[in-house]
Design a protein around this motif. Structure first.
Motif, PDB file in Angstrom:
ATOM      1  N   VAL A   1      62.847  51.508  26.839  1.00 36.45           N
ATOM      2  CA  VAL A   1      64.037  51.155  27.618  1.00 36.45           C
ATOM      3  C   VAL A   1      64.229  52.071  28.822  1.00 36.45           C
ATOM      4  CG1 VAL A   1      65.214  50.013  25.706  1.00 36.45           C
ATOM      5  CG2 VAL A   1      65.608  52.463  26.094  1.00 36.45           C
ATOM      6  N   VAL A   2      63.737  53.316  28.743  1.00 33.23           N
ATOM      7  CA  VAL A   2      63.787  54.190  29.920  1.00 33.23           C
ATOM      8  C   VAL A   2      62.994  53.565  31.065  1.00 33.23           C
ATOM      9  CG1 VAL A   2      62.992  56.408  30.852  1.00 33.23           C
ATOM     10  CG2 VAL A   2      64.242  56.340  28.696  1.00 33.23           C
ATOM     11  N   ALA A   3      61.842  52.966  30.750  1.00 32.61           N
ATOM     12  CA  ALA A   3      61.016  52.322  31.772  1.00 32.61           C
ATOM     13  C   ALA A   3      61.592  50.974  32.200  1.00 32.61           C
ATOM     14  CB  ALA A   3      59.592  52.145  31.255  1.00 32.61           C
ATOM     15  N   LEU A   4      62.198  50.237  31.272  1.00 36.26           N
ATOM     16  CA  LEU A   4      62.679  48.892  31.591  1.00 36.26           C
ATOM     17  C   LEU A   4      63.986  48.878  32.373  1.00 36.26           C
ATOM     18  CD1 LEU A   4      62.038  46.760  28.362  1.00 36.26           C
ATOM     19  CD2 LEU A   4      60.501  47.260  30.269  1.00 36.26           C
ATOM     20  N   LYS A   5      64.884  49.808  32.111  1.00 40.25           N
ATOM     21  CA  LYS A   5      66.227  49.778  32.692  1.00 40.25           C
ATOM     22  C   LYS A   5      66.234  49.620  34.218  1.00 40.25           C
ATOM     23  CE  LYS A   5      70.673  50.765  33.415  1.00 40.25           C
ATOM     24  NZ  LYS A   5      71.708  49.718  33.394  1.00 40.25           N
ATOM     25  N   PRO A   6      65.521  50.476  34.973  1.00 38.93           N
ATOM     26  CA  PRO A   6      65.594  50.342  36.433  1.00 38.93           C
ATOM     27  C   PRO A   6      64.991  49.035  36.940  1.00 38.93           C
ATOM     28  CG  PRO A   6      63.971  51.996  35.811  1.00 38.93           C
ATOM     29  CD  PRO A   6      64.726  51.649  34.572  1.00 38.93           C
ATOM     30  N   LEU A   7      63.980  48.522  36.242  1.00 37.97           N
ATOM     31  CA  LEU A   7      63.367  47.250  36.642  1.00 37.97           C
ATOM     32  C   LEU A   7      64.296  46.081  36.312  1.00 37.97           C
ATOM     33  CD1 LEU A   7      59.703  47.921  35.455  1.00 37.97           C
ATOM     34  CD2 LEU A   7      60.694  48.291  37.729  1.00 37.97           C
ATOM     35  N   HIS A   8      64.981  46.174  35.178  1.00 39.93           N
ATOM     36  CA  HIS A   8      65.941  45.143  34.792  1.00 39.93           C
ATOM     37  C   HIS A   8      67.084  45.080  35.800  1.00 39.93           C
ATOM     38  CE1 HIS A   8      68.000  42.361  32.192  1.00 39.93           C
ATOM     39  NE2 HIS A   8      69.006  43.185  31.959  1.00 39.93           N
ATOM     40  N   ASP A   9      67.554  46.244  36.237  1.00 45.00           N
ATOM     41  CA  ASP A   9      68.625  46.294  37.238  1.00 45.00           C
ATOM     42  C   ASP A   9      68.179  45.645  38.549  1.00 45.00           C
ATOM     43  OD1 ASP A   9      70.275  47.595  35.463  1.00 45.00           O
ATOM     44  OD2 ASP A   9      70.012  49.583  36.357  1.00 45.00           O
ATOM     45  N   ALA A  10      66.899  45.779  38.870  1.00 45.25           N
ATOM     46  CA  ALA A  10      66.396  45.288  40.156  1.00 45.25           C
ATOM     47  C   ALA A  10      66.098  43.793  40.150  1.00 45.25           C
ATOM     48  CB  ALA A  10      65.131  46.061  40.540  1.00 45.25           C
ATOM     49  N   ALA A  11      65.548  43.270  39.033  1.00 47.30           N
ATOM     50  CA  ALA A  11      65.058  41.886  39.072  1.00 47.30           C
ATOM     51  C   ALA A  11      65.370  41.068  37.825  1.00 47.30           C
ATOM     52  CB  ALA A  11      63.544  41.881  39.314  1.00 47.30           C
ATOM     53  N   THR A  12      66.069  41.619  36.852  1.00 50.99           N
ATOM     54  CA  THR A  12      66.480  40.960  35.607  1.00 50.99           C
ATOM     55  C   THR A  12      65.283  40.511  34.766  1.00 50.99           C
ATOM     56  OG1 THR A  12      68.456  40.153  36.740  1.00 50.99           O
ATOM     57  CG2 THR A  12      68.019  39.271  34.553  1.00 50.99           C
ATOM     58  N   ILE A  13      65.026  41.245  33.706  1.00 51.07           N
ATOM     59  CA  ILE A  13      63.915  40.923  32.806  1.00 51.07           C
ATOM     60  C   ILE A  13      64.290  39.740  31.925  1.00 51.07           C
ATOM     61  CG2 ILE A  13      62.498  41.770  30.893  1.00 51.07           C
ATOM     62  CD1 ILE A  13      62.956  44.616  32.060  1.00 51.07           C
ATOM     63  N   LYS A  14      63.414  38.743  31.878  1.00 45.08           N
ATOM     64  CA  LYS A  14      63.597  37.586  30.998  1.00 45.08           C
ATOM     65  C   LYS A  14      62.882  37.782  29.667  1.00 45.08           C
ATOM     66  CE  LYS A  14      62.719  33.548  32.763  1.00 45.08           C
ATOM     67  NZ  LYS A  14      61.991  32.505  33.544  1.00 45.08           N
ATOM     68  N   ARG A  15      61.664  38.328  29.731  1.00 43.17           N
ATOM     69  CA  ARG A  15      60.821  38.375  28.534  1.00 43.17           C
ATOM     70  C   ARG A  15      59.949  39.625  28.567  1.00 43.17           C
ATOM     71  NH1 ARG A  15      55.595  35.866  27.054  1.00 43.17           N
ATOM     72  NH2 ARG A  15      55.583  35.525  24.786  1.00 43.17           N
ATOM     73  N   VAL A  16      59.775  40.217  27.383  1.00 45.73           N
ATOM     74  CA  VAL A  16      58.939  41.408  27.231  1.00 45.73           C
ATOM     75  C   VAL A  16      57.929  41.159  26.111  1.00 45.73           C
ATOM     76  CG1 VAL A  16      58.902  43.890  26.744  1.00 45.73           C
ATOM     77  CG2 VAL A  16      60.898  42.877  27.885  1.00 45.73           C
ATOM     78  N   VAL A  17      56.675  41.461  26.378  1.00 47.48           N
ATOM     79  CA  VAL A  17      55.641  41.472  25.343  1.00 47.48           C
ATOM     80  C   VAL A  17      55.104  42.901  25.303  1.00 47.48           C
ATOM     81  CG1 VAL A  17      53.454  40.527  24.531  1.00 47.48           C
ATOM     82  CG2 VAL A  17      55.038  39.073  25.836  1.00 47.48           C
ATOM     83  N   VAL A  18      55.290  43.581  24.182  1.00 48.01           N
ATOM     84  CA  VAL A  18      54.869  44.977  24.100  1.00 48.01           C
ATOM     85  C   VAL A  18      53.981  45.205  22.887  1.00 48.01           C
ATOM     86  CG1 VAL A  18      57.053  45.601  22.938  1.00 48.01           C
ATOM     87  CG2 VAL A  18      55.662  47.385  23.987  1.00 48.01           C
ATOM     88  N   SER A  19      52.881  45.929  23.111  1.00 54.66           N
ATOM     89  CA  SER A  19      52.032  46.410  22.025  1.00 54.66           C
ATOM     90  C   SER A  19      52.121  47.927  22.022  1.00 54.66           C
ATOM     91  CB  SER A  19      50.584  45.974  22.234  1.00 54.66           C
ATOM     92  OG  SER A  19      50.473  44.569  22.177  1.00 54.66           O
ATOM     93  N   THR A  20      52.495  48.495  20.885  1.00 54.66           N
ATOM     94  CA  THR A  20      52.643  49.952  20.804  1.00 54.66           C
ATOM     95  C   THR A  20      51.397  50.573  20.184  1.00 54.66           C
ATOM     96  OG1 THR A  20      53.617  50.045  18.587  1.00 54.66           O
ATOM     97  CG2 THR A  20      55.123  49.604  20.432  1.00 54.66           C
ATOM     98  N   TYR A  21      51.095  51.784  20.634  1.00 52.48           N
ATOM     99  CA  TYR A  21      49.982  52.567  20.094  1.00 52.48           C
ATOM    100  C   TYR A  21      50.600  53.891  19.649  1.00 52.48           C
ATOM    101  CZ  TYR A  21      47.521  49.021  22.778  1.00 52.48           C
ATOM    102  OH  TYR A  21      47.084  47.817  23.287  1.00 52.48           O
ATOM    103  N   GLN A  22      51.012  53.942  18.384  1.00 50.95           N
ATOM    104  CA  GLN A  22      51.894  55.002  17.921  1.00 50.95           C
ATOM    105  C   GLN A  22      51.157  56.092  17.162  1.00 50.95           C
ATOM    106  OE1 GLN A  22      55.285  51.644  17.122  1.00 50.95           O
ATOM    107  NE2 GLN A  22      55.674  53.627  16.194  1.00 50.95           N
ATOM    108  N   SER A  23      51.454  57.336  17.541  1.00 47.17           N
ATOM    109  CA  SER A  23      50.808  58.486  16.922  1.00 47.17           C
ATOM    110  C   SER A  23      51.286  58.684  15.488  1.00 47.17           C
ATOM    111  CB  SER A  23      51.101  59.744  17.740  1.00 47.17           C
ATOM    112  OG  SER A  23      52.481  60.043  17.689  1.00 47.17           O
TER     113      SER A  23
END
Length: 343
Positions: free
Chosen positions: A136-158
């Motif tokens: 969400v730290v990465a998404l917030k400024p982009l959402h404010d700028a252009a409104t995110i409709k859909r997110v597809v995320v794959s995590t690689y977790q330690s």
């Protein structure tokens, strides 16, 4: 006069990190108390240049304590957070126990600090899942700028996201492979050394794991309930820091160069994005750092208004300990915390 702060789960990975970050950021404390279960009583932990002896949570009186930074698991949080909050101490909890409670704010300070109001309904504030925090730290400024409709995320977790025993298992299995010793998975469902496992937490009825569901539910609560999101969470043989491959679809056009400039100015974000060998950040470089790193920013021609990102952050810091301390700083900086020991 500073604040009195208790750290519950002080002997764990995140608890130790919380103590280190409180000292690093010179949080305004008069006293820090390290707490854990009775079996850890007397264990020594570091706080800056001081050594603290761990006390038992069961025997501790929270009257006069201003903030409790809790990282002791969901069952402990479920039992103890209301009791602690009732004594006037604000609990900032790292577990998933309170994240989905309508009366408990779920906070990432760079994203939704204003949502902290109303915390005193229960005196509990929730920290999000480590994967959600950096996302969400990465998404917030982009959402404010252009409104995110859909997110597809794959995590690689330690493996540190699963605790110290998980880190030990990766170390032991890696060593066993080199000396040809047998391997018996314990913390993980399959061998983690030199392998990846597409399974974190328990499976749910719809086929998603609970870890994947957490990312969905928490992103909606923190950022915007209208965002559609799907997630695949994967455990990888890395000790610390999570990475995420993120595909975004926006309502409005947003070019890669525009996104790059927006993210460069965004709080908590650090863009390292050169289209050359090594021009991106990996978990190794992010470990021990506070920033959420963003690389591989590029347009996705398969959807209208699509972008791809690579997002990396230290899960023990921004994903847990740092975010909790930042929440405490918001309480202090906004004058929302009344010192109990002011007298």
């Amino acid at each position: 006069m500073g604040y009195k702060v208790a750290v519950v789960g002080a002997t764990g990975n995140v608890g130790r990190e919380i103590l280190a970050i409180l000292a690093e950021r010179q949080f305004d404390v008069d006293e820090v108390v390290a707490l854990a279960s009775r079996r850890s009583q007397g264990t020594e932990v570091s706080f800056g240049d001081k050594t603290l002896k761990v006390k038992a949570l069961e025997n501790y009186d929270f009257k006069g304590t201003d903030i409790c930074l809790m990282s002791a698991g969901g069952s402990v949080a479920k039992e103890w957070a209301p009791k602690i909050g009732a004594q006037g101490c604000v609990v900032i909890d790292n577990s998933s126990a309170w994240r989905y409670d309508a009366d408990v704010p779920l906070i990432v300070p760079e994203v939704n600090a204003d949502a902290i109001v109303g915390f005193n309904k229960k005196n509990i504030i929730a920290n999000p899942n480590c994967s959600t925090a950096q996302l969400v730290v990465a998404l917030k400024p982009l959402h404010d700028a252009a409104t995110i409709k859909r997110v597809v995320v794959s995590t690689y977790q330690s493996v540190s996201g699963a605790g110290k025993d998980a880190m030990d298992e990766l170390f032991d299995q890696t060593r066993a492979i080199f000396v040809n010793d047998p391997i018996e998975p314990s913390k993980f469902t399959k061998r983690i050394a030199f392998n990846v496992i597409p399974h974190i937490d328990v499976f749910m009825e719809d086929g998603y794991t609970k870890e994947e569901w957490k990312v969905l539910a928490e992103t909606k609560k923190i950022l915007d309930p209208a965002i559609k999101l799907t997630c695949t969470a994967v455990r990888v043989p890395v000790f610390v820091s999570h990475a995420e491959a993120v595909n975004l679809e926006f309502e409005k056009p947003l070019s890669a160069s525009e996104a790059r400039e927006i993210l460069r100015e965004a709080p908590g974000c650090l863009v390292v994005d050169k289209q050359e060998d090594g021009g991106y950040v990996t978990p190794y470089e992010a470990t021990g750092e506070d920033a959420t790193y963003i690389s591989r920013i590029r347009e996705d021609a398969t959807v209208e208004n699509g972008l791809n990102l690579w997002v990396v952050s230290d899960n023990l810091r921004k994903g847990a300990a740092l975010n909790a301390v930042q929440i405490a700083e918001v309480l202090v900086n906004r004058g929302l915390l009344k010192k109990q020991n002011a007298a």
